[in-house]
Enzyme design. Sequence first.
Site, mmCIF file in Angstrom:
data_model
loop_
_atom_site.group_PDB
_atom_site.id
_atom_site.type_symbol
_atom_site.label_atom_id
_atom_site.label_comp_id
_atom_site.label_asym_id
_atom_site.label_seq_id
_atom_site.Cartn_x
_atom_site.Cartn_y
_atom_site.Cartn_z
ATOM 1 N N ASP A 175 0.819 -1.218 0.000
ATOM 2 C CA ASP A 175 0.000 0.000 0.000
ATOM 3 C C ASP A 175 0.848 1.262 0.000
ATOM 4 O O ASP A 175 2.035 1.235 0.329
ATOM 5 C CB ASP A 175 -0.871 0.050 1.260
ATOM 6 C CG ASP A 175 -1.926 -1.030 1.248
ATOM 7 O OD1 ASP A 175 -2.202 -1.584 0.176
ATOM 8 O OD2 ASP A 175 -2.470 -1.317 2.342
ATOM 9 N N TYR A 199 5.733 -10.102 7.301
ATOM 10 C CA TYR A 199 5.581 -8.664 7.505
ATOM 11 C C TYR A 199 6.009 -8.297 8.919
ATOM 12 O O TYR A 199 5.859 -9.092 9.849
ATOM 13 C CB TYR A 199 4.112 -8.250 7.351
ATOM 14 C CG TYR A 199 3.619 -8.174 5.927
ATOM 15 C CD1 TYR A 199 3.784 -7.012 5.184
ATOM 16 C CD2 TYR A 199 2.972 -9.252 5.338
ATOM 17 C CE1 TYR A 199 3.314 -6.931 3.872
ATOM 18 C CE2 TYR A 199 2.501 -9.185 4.021
ATOM 19 C CZ TYR A 199 2.684 -8.016 3.304
ATOM 20 O OH TYR A 199 2.227 -7.939 2.013
#
Lengths: 246, 246
Positions: free
Chosen positions: B53, B111
Amino acid sequence: MRNIKMSIEYDGGRYQGWQRLGDSDKTIQGKIENILSEMTKTNIEIVGSGRTDAGTHAKGQVANFKTTSNLDLVAMRDYLNTYLPRDIIVKELEEVPERFHARYNVVGKKYSYYVWNTAVPSAFERNYSYHYPEQLDVDRMNEACSKLIGTHDFIGFSSLKKTKKSTVRTIDEITIHREGDLLNFTFIGEGFLYKMVRIIMGTLLEIGAGTKSPECIDAIFKSGVRSDAGMTVPSQGLFLDEVYYD
Amino acid sequence: MRNIKMSIEYDGGRYQGWQRLGDSDKTIQGKIENILSEMTKTNIEIVGSGRTDAGTHAKGQVANFKTTSNLDLVAMRDYLNTYLPRDIIVKELEEVPERFHARYNVVGKKYSYYVWNTAVPSAFERNYSYHYPEQLDVDRMNEACSKLIGTHDFIGFSSLKKTKKSTVRTIDEITIHREGDLLNFTFIGEGFLYKMVRIIMGTLLEIGAGTKSPECIDAIFKSGVRSDAGMTVPSQGLFLDEVYYD
């Protein structure tokens, strides 16, 4: 009159350095004085432990200021951090005796310099280290450090011209520590001349890379000539870590 | 035709995310494709392991591209790093079999999310973490993590509308590690839905702060309703650390 000691952290990347320059809005001192003056509705001047150059960072810069404001210290800290730019943070405020002076009372300082030491640059360390891809021999650099430690005339490691003021300084400790591709050099001493840490660093890197010998340190002390030392490494790798008081 | 796998690091702060948007110059994919196309004098398209993103960072994004260029891989890497902006770095290039596809062949991803967890913000972590000053109970968050691990329908933890595609995913591991004031959360799994890590993080923080209970995780799995979960934490704390292939 209250005397308040501040501990300040800043990312110096966007600034012309610590010291206020006229009405410039691009110095750390200027930014803090402006907010303090708004907060107290009086004209506040702060005294820093010393200057830091354009682009140099600080994790523990110290300053003090006097005020008649009786605002609570936590409220003051939060006010400052709300209105200061996000790259300048007041970590702590403390009320100190009226005689405390952030510059006159310094007994020592600790600086760090970071070197990103591998072929490929780093996206995250790019603004907080100097990318130096050459292979470095840490033993050679440590040998040079042992010559730097102690009390010497550091005129050759500064960009000062011959001056009446003493250029004799004492370095108490230099350490070199590797964490992955990041090399951290720390310097502890009573005080440092203008650009002294960055010129020592440039000299150490040339010694580590093999283009200068550890013995060149003795020669620079002897000659006192700036051009015998190494380059001035960029300011973005330099951090003022701590200021010591009695 | 050579097939080249790239390992990429980027500070996503200035970008609209990984994926090329038309002619936009503000995506990581776009920046890399432009330089690769200039380098090879052909039109190169790269395939990423998946999108990140706007504002999200990566330490180990993976992509591949095909080319007839016979440039040496180190020369190619250095060309890219010379012409790419300093916040995008190609760490490594590797020649792989023609069938390798950076998206189809992914078997897992890791992540990290960073939380700056103390009253006073940080000048240095400000762009790489989320400042959350509330006191956090790590045991409560770990209890919630043990409920999140495994195979579940994560629709309630995504900003997707009801969809025909499966929203079942498997999380293999979540860890929480404190280093000073910085909390690091890591997530390893086969794959993650759009905004899933950031919504899980928002939910974990509310659990840690005491405004939600660890049991709310079961309730969100049962209802599948986004508004039962916590807020979407900001993208600047999120890093794609690693992409796994067989």
